[in-house]
Design an enzyme around this catalytic site. Structure first.
Site, PDB file in Angstrom:
ATOM      1  N   LYS A 269      42.033  54.769  21.643  1.00 31.91           N
ATOM      2  CA  LYS A 269      43.049  55.638  21.994  1.00 31.91           C
ATOM      3  C   LYS A 269      42.935  56.592  20.692  1.00 31.91           C
ATOM      4  O   LYS A 269      43.600  57.857  20.749  1.00 31.91           O
ATOM      5  CB  LYS A 269      44.403  54.931  21.749  1.00 31.91           C
ATOM      6  CG  LYS A 269      44.710  53.794  20.736  1.00 31.91           C
ATOM      7  CD  LYS A 269      44.500  52.392  21.218  1.00 31.91           C
ATOM      8  CE  LYS A 269      44.178  51.413  19.900  1.00 31.91           C
ATOM      9  NZ  LYS A 269      44.303  50.051  20.539  1.00 31.91           N
TER      10      LYS A 269
ATOM     11  N   LYS B 199      49.141  56.410  21.886  1.00 31.20           N
ATOM     12  CA  LYS B 199      49.154  56.020  23.369  1.00 31.20           C
ATOM     13  C   LYS B 199      50.199  56.844  23.848  1.00 31.20           C
ATOM     14  O   LYS B 199      50.223  57.349  25.142  1.00 31.20           O
ATOM     15  CB  LYS B 199      49.626  54.635  23.457  1.00 31.20           C
ATOM     16  CG  LYS B 199      48.319  53.543  22.790  1.00 31.20           C
ATOM     17  CD  LYS B 199      48.863  52.045  23.008  1.00 31.20           C
ATOM     18  CE  LYS B 199      47.772  51.035  22.714  1.00 31.20           C
ATOM     19  NZ  LYS B 199      48.348  49.867  22.267  1.00 31.20           N
TER      20      LYS B 199
ATOM     21  N   ILE C 217      46.813  47.880  32.231  1.00 32.05           N
ATOM     22  CA  ILE C 217      47.737  48.436  33.172  1.00 32.05           C
ATOM     23  C   ILE C 217      47.122  49.756  33.683  1.00 32.05           C
ATOM     24  O   ILE C 217      46.658  50.547  32.863  1.00 32.05           O
ATOM     25  CB  ILE C 217      48.996  48.988  32.584  1.00 32.05           C
ATOM     26  CG1 ILE C 217      49.702  47.426  31.835  1.00 32.05           C
ATOM     27  CG2 ILE C 217      50.093  49.307  33.571  1.00 32.05           C
ATOM     28  CD1 ILE C 217      51.154  47.696  31.255  1.00 32.05           C
TER      29      ILE C 217
ATOM     30  N   GLU D 221      45.201  45.537  15.883  1.00 38.94           N
ATOM     31  CA  GLU D 221      43.948  46.326  15.482  1.00 38.94           C
ATOM     32  C   GLU D 221      43.459  45.646  14.313  1.00 38.94           C
ATOM     33  O   GLU D 221      43.845  45.076  13.477  1.00 38.94           O
ATOM     34  CB  GLU D 221      44.548  47.811  14.963  1.00 38.94           C
ATOM     35  CG  GLU D 221      45.437  48.555  16.089  1.00 38.94           C
ATOM     36  CD  GLU D 221      44.325  48.893  17.287  1.00 38.94           C
ATOM     37  OE1 GLU D 221      43.457  49.441  17.067  1.00 38.94           O
ATOM     38  OE2 GLU D 221      44.614  48.441  18.571  1.00 38.94           O
TER      39      GLU D 221
ATOM     40  N   GLY E 212      44.039  42.774  24.546  1.00 37.34           N
ATOM     41  CA  GLY E 212      43.437  41.607  24.728  1.00 37.34           C
ATOM     42  C   GLY E 212      41.972  42.144  25.414  1.00 37.34           C
ATOM     43  O   GLY E 212      41.790  43.055  26.147  1.00 37.34           O
TER      44      GLY E 212
ATOM     45  N   VAL F  54      45.268  53.354  26.805  1.00 44.37           N
ATOM     46  CA  VAL F  54      46.681  53.282  26.987  1.00 44.37           C
ATOM     47  C   VAL F  54      47.329  51.830  27.565  1.00 44.37           C
ATOM     48  O   VAL F  54      46.867  51.709  28.798  1.00 44.37           O
ATOM     49  CB  VAL F  54      47.517  54.332  27.651  1.00 44.37           C
ATOM     50  CG1 VAL F  54      48.938  54.163  27.523  1.00 44.37           C
ATOM     51  CG2 VAL F  54      47.261  55.613  26.580  1.00 44.37           C
TER      52      VAL F  54
ATOM     53  N   VAL G 230      36.760  43.463  22.689  1.00 42.00           N
ATOM     54  CA  VAL G 230      36.453  44.265  24.113  1.00 42.00           C
ATOM     55  C   VAL G 230      35.374  44.359  24.652  1.00 42.00           C
ATOM     56  O   VAL G 230      34.983  44.207  25.915  1.00 42.00           O
ATOM     57  CB  VAL G 230      37.161  45.484  23.947  1.00 42.00           C
ATOM     58  CG1 VAL G 230      37.193  46.293  25.100  1.00 42.00           C
ATOM     59  CG2 VAL G 230      38.924  45.235  23.334  1.00 42.00           C
TER      60      VAL G 230
ATOM     61  N   GLU H 124      41.083  54.975  30.657  1.00 45.83           N
ATOM     62  CA  GLU H 124      42.335  54.268  31.079  1.00 45.83           C
ATOM     63  C   GLU H 124      42.730  53.041  30.102  1.00 45.83           C
ATOM     64  O   GLU H 124      43.809  52.644  30.001  1.00 45.83           O
ATOM     65  CB  GLU H 124      41.848  53.577  32.546  1.00 45.83           C
ATOM     66  CG  GLU H 124      42.912  52.739  33.292  1.00 45.83           C
ATOM     67  CD  GLU H 124      44.120  53.845  33.611  1.00 45.83           C
ATOM     68  OE1 GLU H 124      44.016  54.564  34.296  1.00 45.83           O
ATOM     69  OE2 GLU H 124      45.411  53.353  33.109  1.00 45.83           O
TER      70      GLU H 124
HETATM   71  N1  HSE Z   1      46.614  46.689  18.979  1.00 42.15           N
HETATM   72  C1  HSE Z   1      46.768  47.024  20.309  1.00 42.15           C
HETATM   73  C2  HSE Z   1      48.222  46.489  20.919  1.00 42.15           C
HETATM   74  C3  HSE Z   1      45.688  46.876  21.156  1.00 42.15           C
HETATM   75  O1  HSE Z   1      48.645  45.553  20.309  1.00 42.15           O
HETATM   76  O2  HSE Z   1      48.402  46.837  21.986  1.00 42.15           O
HETATM   77  C4  HSE Z   1      45.667  47.303  22.421  1.00 42.15           C
HETATM   78  O3  HSE Z   1      45.682  48.752  22.540  1.00 42.15           O
END
Ligand code: HSE
Length: 406
Positions: free
Chosen positions: A100, A200, A131, A185, A298, A127, A12, A124
């Site tokens: 998160k 989330k 989006i 993760e 992603g 979650v 990220v 933002e």
């Molecule tokens: N591991 C999380 C997922 C990454 O797959 O949604 C994004 O929060």
């Protein structure tokens, strides 16, 4: 010129740095100023990194630099993120995070600290990555009483379930792919056991219901026990298997929340949300049902939300989100819901199931039977199935409009 610093230079973090370069012109135009990435804190600086001159292993380079007004953090480590966040807010630097776990765990304390120091704490990307959902929930829907939130908020599990359904792939194989694509993760058990979705959901519900929801109290059931047979039988019966996070406010002001696999009817909007895509449906008393859809994991989708937060801070100066309130009331138990259940059993169990639920519907696949019961209180349905001596291979919840409206 606005200087920002980046903490964390993984998937990220790279996405953020790349986006700041790629769209520098449009970002400057929208922010009304150039946004310059001045420092990147990373534990493992690479000698061949093209941003070599920005890399540091010393956090003091960031916190001791009064020219840096915004700190962007994209790390997974909760304790380190907590320390950086407190340090940043206390030093009067705005903080943007995709973490998160940080927000779900310390949201009350950190939103208070940000307010006390008149700085922004924005998250933002925490979650559903790309989006825009938290800001619309806080801002655009702020005149509404939100009664329910339901969605697919974990890209990894949605990707795995889609691969199992579409390509008939094995769970482990699909998970490896999700890791390779940077969705999962560091410890993917947080994804597949449903904890990531709980965090989330807790963030969404804390905003939607104006009351801090402790993520550890949200009952979580992941997808590790979902088999290809369950998915195939569900499809035959007209349903898609999804990991659904949902929460609703009852008329008596209690919160029901859970994360679990759920069979979603094919004609429901969430049934067609596949791959790494996420979707969050919000039920509000005035706007009605509102749906948010997009990429939920992603580098690029996360970077999109993170840099959007930075631009918001730069243009508005401060972000006046509500401070989260700790107003503890236990959540309702997970089986306190009304709806049908899906039962996987061996074919000979069919008669017993039909005796118990004469209007149930059945489908077969090889030796396996998939059976949808008539709706009822989940706890009671499970008791009845057990009392009838039915041997089940798996029991999953089935979406019910009645539960949605309850
Ligand atoms: N591991 C999380 C997922 C990454 O797959 O949604 C994004 O929060």
């Amino acid at each position: 010129m606005k200087n920002i610093a980046l903490i964390g230079y993984g998937v990220v973090g790279h996405g953020v740095a790349d986006l700041l370069s790629k769209n520098a012109d449009i970002i400057a135009k929208r922010a009304g100023d150039q946004i310059r990435l001045k420092h990147i804190l990373t534990a493992r600086p690479r000698a061949d990194d093209p941003r070599q001159e920005l890399l540091t292993q010393n956090a003091d380079d960031i916190f001791g630099d009064c020219g840096v007004s915004v700190v962007v953090e994209c790390i997974n480590d909760l304790d380190a993120a907590y320390r950086y966040c407190r340090r940043s807010l206390s030093a009067g630097k705005h903080y943007v995070t995709s973490n998160k776990n940080l927000i779900a765990t310390y949201g009350v304390e950190l939103t208070e600290l940000a307010a006390r120091n008149s700085v922004a704490l924005m998250f933002e990307a925490s979650v559903a990555a790309g989006i825009p959902v938290l800001r619309p929930l806080c801002k655009c829907l702020s005149s509404n009483r939100v009664t329910g939130v339901m969605g697919i908020v974990n890209g990894t599990t949605n990707y795995i379930l889609t691969q199992m359904k579409r390509e008939g792939r094995a769970f482990d194989d699909a998970l490896r792919d999700a890791q390779r694509l940077g969705y999962a993760e560091t410890d993917p058990s947080a994804d597949v056991l449903g904890f990531d979705a709980c965090r989330k959901l807790a963030i969404l519900l804390s905003i939607a219901f104006d009351r801090y929801v402790r993520y550890k109290e949200i009952p979580a059931e992941g997808i590790t026990a979902v088999t290809s047979a369950d998915i195939t039988l569900a499809e035959r019966l007209g349903y898609s298997m999804k990991l659904i996070a949902m929460g609703r406010l009852t008329p008596s002001d209690r919160i029901y929340a859970r994360v679990s696999p759920l069979l979603i009817p094919h004609d429901h909007l969430l049934a067609s949300v596949d791959d790494v895509f996420n979707a969050v449906a919000v039920s509000a008393d005035t706007a009605g049902d509102v749906l948010f859809y997009g990429r939920g994991a992603g580098a690029e989708p996360s970077a999109s939300s993170i840099v959007g937060d930075v631009i918001d801070i730069v243009t508005s100066g401060r972000y006046n989100d509500p401070v989260w309130r700790e107003d503890y009331r236990p959540l309702l138990p997970a089986d306190e819901n009304v709806g049908p259940l899906f039962v996987r059993a061996s074919l000979p169990e069919r008669e017993k199931l039909l005796q118990l639920f004469p209007e149930g519907i059945a489908a077969a696949e090889g030796e396996n039977l998939g059976f949808i019961t008539t709706p009822g209180l989940e706890r009671k349905l499970r008791e009845d199935i057990q009392a009838a001596g039915i041997e089940t291979g798996a029991i999953w919840r089935v979406f019910s409009r009645a539960e949605d409206d309850a």
